[in-house]
Design a protein around this motif. Structure first.
Motif, short mmCIF file in Angstrom:
data_model
loop_
_atom_site.label_atom_id
_atom_site.label_comp_id
_atom_site.label_asym_id
_atom_site.label_seq_id
_atom_site.Cartn_x
_atom_site.Cartn_y
_atom_site.Cartn_z
N ARG A 77 0.82 -1.23 0.00
CA ARG A 77 0.00 0.00 0.00
C ARG A 77 0.85 1.27 0.00
N CYS B 238 -2.02 -6.74 -6.49
CA CYS B 238 -2.43 -5.33 -6.58
C CYS B 238 -1.72 -4.65 -7.75
N ALA C 292 -1.49 -1.40 -8.15
CA ALA C 292 -0.98 -0.07 -7.79
C ALA C 292 0.55 -0.06 -7.77
N CYS D 116 3.18 -1.53 -4.51
CA CYS D 116 2.34 -2.44 -3.72
C CYS D 116 2.48 -3.86 -4.28
N CYS E 205 -5.62 -4.01 -4.03
CA CYS E 205 -5.77 -4.74 -2.77
C CYS E 205 -6.68 -4.00 -1.81
N SER E 206 -6.85 -2.69 -2.02
CA SER E 206 -7.53 -1.87 -1.02
C SER E 206 -8.03 -0.59 -1.67
N CYS F 97 -5.10 1.91 -2.19
CA CYS F 97 -4.31 1.75 -3.42
C CYS F 97 -5.08 2.25 -4.64
ZN LIG Z 1 -2.23 -2.43 -3.05
#
Ligand SMILES: [Zn+2]
Length: 190
Positions: free
Chosen positions: A27, A150, A152, A155, A171-172, A175
């Motif tokens: 992240r 992910c 991003a 990350c 993942c989130s 991100c």
């Molecule tokens: Zn991520």
């Protein structure tokens, strides 16, 4: 095939072990996998407990085995996320064999459930077998496309996409937002 909650839990633990013990970034922040025995034991116990679960007693040998498995499991997530299922399968089959993964009926809360055990009932072998089986069942089903890494920058987090339409790329939300902001900046500063 219905990918039931037990299998989701196994793949979730696989992702947690991978994210705890491997990867250089998480992240947007530098991630240093634990190197001391104590830190590896603690990180492994947290990964196995999942959110709010019972924290198991992890020995040094358990942690070392699962750290080494985490590196192999990352390769499975990476291959599956790239839609290279041939590679993912060629990694998983030896893992299933090595852990002696096998189904067993266990009684839980008055009902019989199929759980996956390993060649012996040690914590690490049991989880290694369970994680490999969970990933194998995902790969061999309509969930194959739901093993993700992910997208991003900075990350390396891996995940199981449990969203309704299965089109998750990050993942989130942190991100996702970071990537959106970076793309916006790139457009406006050109
Ligand atoms: Zn991520």
């Amino acid at each position: 095939m219905d990918f039931d909650s037990h299998l989701v839990a196994l793949v979730d633990v696989a992702a947690r072990l991978v994210n705890a013990h491997t990867g250089d970034w998480a992240r947007g922040v530098e991630h240093t996998p634990p190197t001391s025995s104590e830190d590896r034991i603690a990180a492994t116990a947290t990964a196995l407990a999942r959110e709010g679960g019972r924290v198991p007693r992890v020995t040094r040998a358990d942690a070392e085995l699962l750290v080494s498995r985490a590196h192999d499991l990352r390769q499975v997530f990476v291959a599956a996320a790239a839609n290279d299922l041939d590679t993912a399968a060629s990694l998983l089959n030896p893992m299933l064999l090595a852990t002696g993964a096998r189904p067993q009926l266990d009684q839980r809360e008055g009902a019989w459930q199929v759980h996956f055990h390993g060649a012996d009932d040690s914590l690490a072998v049991g989880w290694a077998a369970g994680c490999a089986t969970g990933l194998a069942l995902a790969l061999g089903s309509s969930w194959a496309g739901r093993l993700g890494t992910c997208e991003a920058e900075r990350c390396d987090v891996v995940y199981l996409d449990t969203s309704k339409n299965g089109s998750r790329r990050f993942c989130s939300t942190s991100c996702q937002n970071r990537t959106k902001t970076a793309a916006y900046r790139a457009r406006t500063t050109r």
